[in-house]
Enzyme design. Sequence first.
Site, PDB file in Angstrom:
ATOM      1  N   ASP A  98      59.886   3.426  30.501  1.00 56.02           N
ATOM      2  CA  ASP A  98      58.788   2.218  31.068  1.00 56.02           C
ATOM      3  C   ASP A  98      59.649   1.400  31.721  1.00 56.02           C
ATOM      4  OD1 ASP A  98      56.497   0.548  30.830  1.00 56.02           O
ATOM      5  OD2 ASP A  98      56.392   1.372  28.387  1.00 56.02           O
ATOM      6  N   ASP A 199      54.323  -0.647  34.514  1.00 52.11           N
ATOM      7  CA  ASP A 199      53.605  -1.923  33.444  1.00 52.11           C
ATOM      8  C   ASP A 199      52.407  -2.035  34.419  1.00 52.11           C
ATOM      9  OD1 ASP A 199      52.811  -3.200  30.188  1.00 52.11           O
ATOM     10  OD2 ASP A 199      53.340  -4.707  32.168  1.00 52.11           O
ATOM     11  N   GLU A 254      49.840   1.687  35.194  1.00 52.64           N
ATOM     12  CA  GLU A 254      48.806   0.977  34.296  1.00 52.64           C
ATOM     13  C   GLU A 254      48.186   0.674  36.339  1.00 52.64           C
ATOM     14  OE1 GLU A 254      48.183  -1.147  30.432  1.00 52.64           O
ATOM     15  OE2 GLU A 254      49.907  -1.903  31.928  1.00 52.64           O
ATOM     16  N   HIS A 327      49.183   1.754  22.759  1.00 55.54           N
ATOM     17  CA  HIS A 327      49.934   0.954  22.515  1.00 55.54           C
ATOM     18  C   HIS A 327      48.752  -0.044  22.165  1.00 55.54           C
ATOM     19  CE1 HIS A 327      51.699  -0.049  26.265  1.00 55.54           C
ATOM     20  NE2 HIS A 327      51.704  -1.367  25.747  1.00 55.54           N
ATOM     21  N   ASP A 328      47.942  -0.071  23.437  1.00 57.93           N
ATOM     22  CA  ASP A 328      46.930  -1.393  23.635  1.00 57.93           C
ATOM     23  C   ASP A 328      45.778  -1.128  23.109  1.00 57.93           C
ATOM     24  OD1 ASP A 328      48.981  -3.066  24.748  1.00 57.93           O
ATOM     25  OD2 ASP A 328      48.679  -2.338  26.665  1.00 57.93           O
TER      26      ASP A 328
HETATM   27  C1  NOJ Z   1      50.323  -3.886  29.167  1.00 53.90           C
HETATM   28  C2  NOJ Z   1      50.954  -3.314  28.457  1.00 53.90           C
HETATM   29  O1  NOJ Z   1      50.358  -2.327  28.463  1.00 53.90           O
HETATM   30  C3  NOJ Z   1      50.950  -4.293  26.944  1.00 53.90           C
HETATM   31  O2  NOJ Z   1      51.400  -3.804  26.364  1.00 53.90           O
HETATM   32  C4  NOJ Z   1      51.811  -5.350  27.638  1.00 53.90           C
HETATM   33  O3  NOJ Z   1      51.466  -7.025  26.826  1.00 53.90           O
HETATM   34  C5  NOJ Z   1      50.669  -5.971  28.967  1.00 53.90           C
HETATM   35  N1  NOJ Z   1      51.195  -5.395  30.050  1.00 53.90           N
HETATM   36  C6  NOJ Z   1      52.287  -7.051  29.639  1.00 53.90           C
HETATM   37  O4  NOJ Z   1      53.424  -6.977  29.898  1.00 53.90           O
END
Ligand code: NOJ
Length: 557
Positions: A98, A199, A254, A327-328
């Site tokens: 990551d 990210d 992302e 994970h989000d």
């Molecule tokens: C996206 C990540 O997937 C998330 O878990 C994170 O809180 C935010 N970006 C900030 O890094």
Amino acid sequence: MQKKWWKESVVYQIYPRSFMDSNGDGIGDLQGIISKLDYLKTLGVDVIWLSPVYKSPNDDNGYDISNYQDIMDEFGTLKDWEELLAGLHTRGMKLMMDLVVNHSSDEHAWFIESRKSKDNPYRDYYIWRDGKENKEPNNWSSFFSGSAWQYDETTDQYYLHLFSKKQPDLNWENKTVRKEVYDMMTWWLDKGIDGFRMDVINLISKVEGLPDGPGEGRYEWGGEHFMNGPRVHEFLQEMNKEVLSKYDIITVGESPGATIEDAVQYANNQYTELNMIFTFEHMDIDSGEGGKWDLKPFELTAFKEVMSKWQIGLNGKGWNSLYLNNHDQPRIVSRFGNDKEYRVESAKMLGTFLHMLQGTPYIYQGEEIGMTNVKFDLEDYNDIEIKNMYREAVIEGGENLDKVMEAIYAKGRDNARTPVQWDSTENGGFTTGTPWLKLNPNYQKINVEQALADENSVFYYYQKLIKLRKQYEIIVYGDYQLILEDDKQVYAYTRTLGEETLLVITNFSGEKPTFILPTNLPFETKDLLISNYKTEETEDIASIELQPYEARVYLLK
Ligand code: NOJ
């Protein structure tokens, strides 16, 4: 279409804090992951995406990095990490790290220097501005509620943080910052990693002058001024030229708020930027105008429209990443499936739906055994996003507590972060200590040990889905076409490659709708490649009464 190994791969995401604890401190770690490599090999995945393992004060569980070139103490050491990399490579799997460089932690040495004085050499590594009339420099809100600016007394200025106040945004306008990032990436690549998940990489370029977002409130969404910003493609092309192009790797960025036009640029076929991006439109399908916490019922036809738009829009021009979990995001079986009487059936159906699309599929830990959402008491949640939202909505905003709790149950990120359920022993075999986040109480019923012992489990179904991708080129490269567009329960589509057609039928409902095969799909032979109910191979498929959450895939010739 150009063939690439990363188009033919299946990626598995590990959120290390919740995967497996080897030393009883209640926190997952690298040795824990190493102890499960054979399990991952059995599943058959090709690439592991490891959520951040770098040094971090864990304000956002590792997405706030204080040292990009070292490992968090709770997770182990660089030596453990090297053992993990070697363990993966020996088993023929790859490692994607990551990369979190839109922001660092406020405890990173760069920021510690930066905040000391206006003339510190590191000052310009971050985005500092004067306040306006005793208020923040602009009205942008943070992704994690409240203002995106934090006042710092030492120099009487504010710094920008699109996420928590412990995640200051790096200043990508500064060439030295970019160079530091590229050097760091090269350092990891030279250690032998196989790629990066980046990210929120489409937030790195902010509009000059940092103008206010539209709206009259104190904090407004300023996304149009930092999502897919003016220099983002220039920065990514530079990163590609300086670093990525020198290695045969997998990259995924992302990208909240990216459109198809943006995606075609990020993931273009000349590979001058990235291989693919993570988009969000399909994950916003059950959100109202107020954003993720504003719950809206799932509508299959709207979902079809979004998925089809991306499938067709990127066909031959870019490449899709395929995901329903990470994970989000809440657990998909609880979200678009049925985690009660049809948990196994609907988990398999959703897996079928996703893995048969065009793109690279991503599996999130626990998805392969059909893990579900949780309902915790407020104090048992850990996530900063949940806590900040609760504070703003309930404590400061006086919103109805039950309504807010419903939103947390449905959308809270901790749904995905409860520890992996390995077996039915205490704490699901995740730890011998006290887990940092409670387990889902259903671990005695839903766990890896149980799944491995049951030949009809979600696990073995996923194993088969992954195998099919290796056997049939059409699953990777075929063109997508939606059929039965208006059906509110059945999502059916075809993939075509040369003379062959793949027919994918998925029932997104707990009812028994009838599937009618369109007459423009003639064929001589049909092979049933996979299904989640017992099905007669010889069954006439002109009209099928589907079972609840049934899924079938046929190869038609
Ligand atoms: C996206 C990540 O997937 C998330 O878990 C994170 O809180 C935010 N970006 C900030 O890094």
